[in-house]
Design a protein around this motif. Structure first.
Motif, PDB file in Angstrom:
ATOM      1  N   MET A   1       2.700  -0.418  16.217  1.00 13.81           N
ATOM      2  CA  MET A   1       3.894   0.090  15.521  1.00 13.81           C
ATOM      3  C   MET A   1       3.718   1.530  15.228  1.00 13.81           C
ATOM      4  N   LYS A   2       4.641   2.397  15.534  1.00 12.02           N
ATOM      5  CA  LYS A   2       4.720   3.891  15.218  1.00 12.02           C
ATOM      6  C   LYS A   2       4.292   4.067  13.786  1.00 12.02           C
ATOM      7  N   GLN A   3       3.904   5.112  13.543  1.00 11.11           N
ATOM      8  CA  GLN A   3       3.423   5.521  12.065  1.00 11.11           C
ATOM      9  C   GLN A   3       4.858   6.000  11.524  1.00 11.11           C
ATOM     10  N   ALA A   4       4.919   5.533  10.105  1.00  8.39           N
ATOM     11  CA  ALA A   4       6.296   5.620   9.590  1.00  8.39           C
ATOM     12  C   ALA A   4       5.866   7.185   8.907  1.00  8.39           C
ATOM     13  N   ASN A   5       6.739   7.482   8.166  1.00 11.65           N
ATOM     14  CA  ASN A   5       6.727   9.102   7.390  1.00 11.65           C
ATOM     15  C   ASN A   5       5.185   9.185   6.838  1.00 11.65           C
ATOM     16  N   ALA A   6       4.410  10.131   7.295  1.00 10.31           N
ATOM     17  CA  ALA A   6       3.170  10.315   6.950  1.00 10.31           C
ATOM     18  C   ALA A   6       2.854  10.984   5.584  1.00 10.31           C
ATOM     19  N   LEU A   7       3.858  11.717   5.427  1.00  7.43           N
ATOM     20  CA  LEU A   7       3.745  12.583   3.998  1.00  7.43           C
ATOM     21  C   LEU A   7       3.836  11.494   2.750  1.00  7.43           C
ATOM     22  N   LEU A   8       5.032  10.384   2.881  1.00  6.01           N
ATOM     23  CA  LEU A   8       5.230   9.493   2.066  1.00  6.01           C
ATOM     24  C   LEU A   8       4.004   8.504   2.076  1.00  6.01           C
ATOM     25  N   ALA A   9       3.476   8.113   3.159  1.00  3.51           N
ATOM     26  CA  ALA A   9       2.264   7.212   3.181  1.00  3.51           C
ATOM     27  C   ALA A   9       1.326   7.987   2.598  1.00  3.51           C
ATOM     28  N   GLY A  10       1.194   8.934   2.480  1.00  2.00           N
ATOM     29  CA  GLY A  10       0.048   9.810   1.782  1.00  2.00           C
ATOM     30  C   GLY A  10       0.297  10.281   0.213  1.00  2.00           C
ATOM     31  N   THR A  11       1.558   9.660  -0.246  1.00  2.00           N
ATOM     32  CA  THR A  11       1.894  10.022  -1.738  1.00  2.00           C
ATOM     33  C   THR A  11       1.643   8.718  -2.440  1.00  2.00           C
ATOM     34  N   GLY A  12       1.010   8.598  -3.444  1.00  2.00           N
ATOM     35  CA  GLY A  12       0.546   7.589  -4.150  1.00  2.00           C
ATOM     36  C   GLY A  12       1.597   7.247  -5.264  1.00  2.00           C
ATOM     37  N   THR A  13       1.641   6.177  -5.724  1.00  2.00           N
ATOM     38  CA  THR A  13       2.568   5.798  -7.042  1.00  2.00           C
ATOM     39  C   THR A  13       2.259   6.545  -8.091  1.00  2.00           C
TER      40      THR A  13
END
Ligand code: PMP
Ligand code: GLN
Length: 396
Positions: free
Chosen positions: A1-13
């Motif tokens: 699978m291609k990577q989804a949005n990297a910035l949001l993936a790296g944003t914590g709750t």
């Protein structure tokens, strides 16, 4: 699978959700996330309920109901002498959170620089980054939180598009002084930059401090987008009704952003908020004086327990240094420990920093709670601290 949005993936709750969940799990008194534990004014809530039942539940206009836009313009004039055109100078949004994003979308191009002031509210930086802009962080230092003028001036440069200013400020409770605002205005004029002014706590100001919108300073009306929140002004944080005031050319762009984010905001809530903004001055004064009394209860209690609290002139929050308690751990560990062991939740202040070497011995307590709840929280903390009184360190 291609990577989804990297910035949001790296944003914590968000830390507010994390600490509220932990508080719920441990049955702790939640002095973490900032929300009042009493209902907002009943006439406003009733007006929202009535408005649901009178068959006006379809899309309101894109920039907000005229009745609310007029109320926002009137409040700008009443409280600050600002001259805002209700038709073209106001955009209603779904909370200040959306307003912040919409204002940043309206002003930023990829590659622009944005000056942000630490400690900073948690949505600012991810949104700036998502828009392809670069943040320049300037840090206020406790305990005074005064504006470091040389560092601020150094953060401005040819690529600076805007400064994001939060006053009254979360989490510090700082209200920027007229002199600090004057210095900021000078930099904005010198660098031909804009300001996005997060003023959600505009009416929650105490101890004789006065909130002055940056927009009221000479030459600033054309450069500022001013954000308010009905959630804070009417103690109805779940409503998520915000409003942006500013020059029509900029507000038109905010409206374009809003069009692509949520398009509109619940019409019944808009009508009720319009009623709220027309309340007499006494409502706003009582809101502030009630919160000041709650702040005083918590402040005095925390000091009795050995915390070194910092002055809070505005907002829902007080910052407390726990290092005098000789706790063996950082602020996240302390916030977890008091939530799990003492039954009182707080927010670690390092969560409001993005840069390195954030201070890690402060926690933020919300005082927008009934006095009995604040006293119960203080008792819980006292019980937890008692066994440590005779030893050299608290359990970490
Ligand atoms: N800005 C600051 C500084 C806040 O503390 C909050 C907290 N809610 C918001 C914006 C968001 O306001 P709203 O709930 O209206 O989206
Ligand atoms: N503004 C609130 C606070 O600082 C939290 C809002 C949220 O949970 N996103 O506590």
């Amino acid at each position: 699978m291609k990577q989804a949005n990297a910035l949001l993936a790296g944003t914590g709750t968000t830390i507010f959700t994390i600490m509220s969940a932990l508080a719920a799990r441990h049955g702790a008194i939640n002095l973490g996330q900032g929300f009042p534990d009493t209902e907002g004014p009943q006439d406003i809530v009733r007006a929202a309920a009535d408005a649901l039942l009178d068959n006006r539940n379809q899309y309101p206009p894109l920039t907000g109901l005229p009745v609310l836009k007029e109320a926002v313009a009137d409040a700008n004039r009443r409280f600050y002498g600002l001259n805002i055109d209700p038709a073209s100078g106001v955009c209603v949004t779904s909370g200040a959170t959306e307003a912040i994003t919409a204002c940043l979308m309206a002003l930023l191009n990829p590659g622009d620089e944005v000056v942000l002031i630490e400690p900073l509210y948690d949505t600012y930086l991810p949104v700036v980054r998502m828009l392809g802009a670069t943040a320049r962080l300037v840090r206020l230092e406790p305990p005074g939180w005064t504006l470091p003028r040389a560092a601020l001036a150094a953060a401005f440069g040819p690529k600076t598009k805007l400064l994001l200013l939060n006053s009254p400020m979360n989490p510090t409770g700082k209200v920027f002084t007229p002199e600090e605002l004057g210095f900021i205005a000078g930099l904005l004029a010198q660098h031909d930059a804009y300001a996005v002014c997060d003023e959600v706590y505009e009416h929650l100001v105490f101890s004789g401090a006065r909130h002055i919108p940056l927009m009221t300073l000479p030459g600033m009306a054309e450069r500022c987008l001013r954000i308010g929140s009905a959630g804070k002004t009417f103690s109805l944080t779940g409503w998520k009704v915000g409003y942006v005031s500013g020059p029509p050319d900029l507000v038109a762009l905010v409206a374009k952003a809003h069009q692509n984010l949520t398009f509109t905001t619940a019409p019944n809530l808009q009508r009720a908020v319009a009623l709220g903004l027309a309340k007499p001055d006494a409502y706003f004064a009582t809101l502030a004086s009630g919160l000041q009394a709650q702040r005083d209860v918590l402040d005095a209690g925390l000091r009795r327990l050995g915390f070194a609290t910092l002055p809070a002139q505005g907002s829902y929050f007080i910052t407390a240094d726990f290092s005098p308690l000789r706790f063996n751990g950082d602020d996240m560990e302390f916030a977890r420990a008091i939530t799990e062991q003492a039954g009182v939740a707080a927010i670690p202040v390092s969560a409001f920093y993005a840069g390195p070497a954030a201070p890690n011995h402060y926690v933020r307590f919300a005082f927008c709670k009934r006095q009995a709840v604040l006293e119960a929280a203080l008792q819980n903390l006292a019980r937890w601290l008692a066994p440590a009184a005779n030893s050299t360190e608290l359990p970490g």
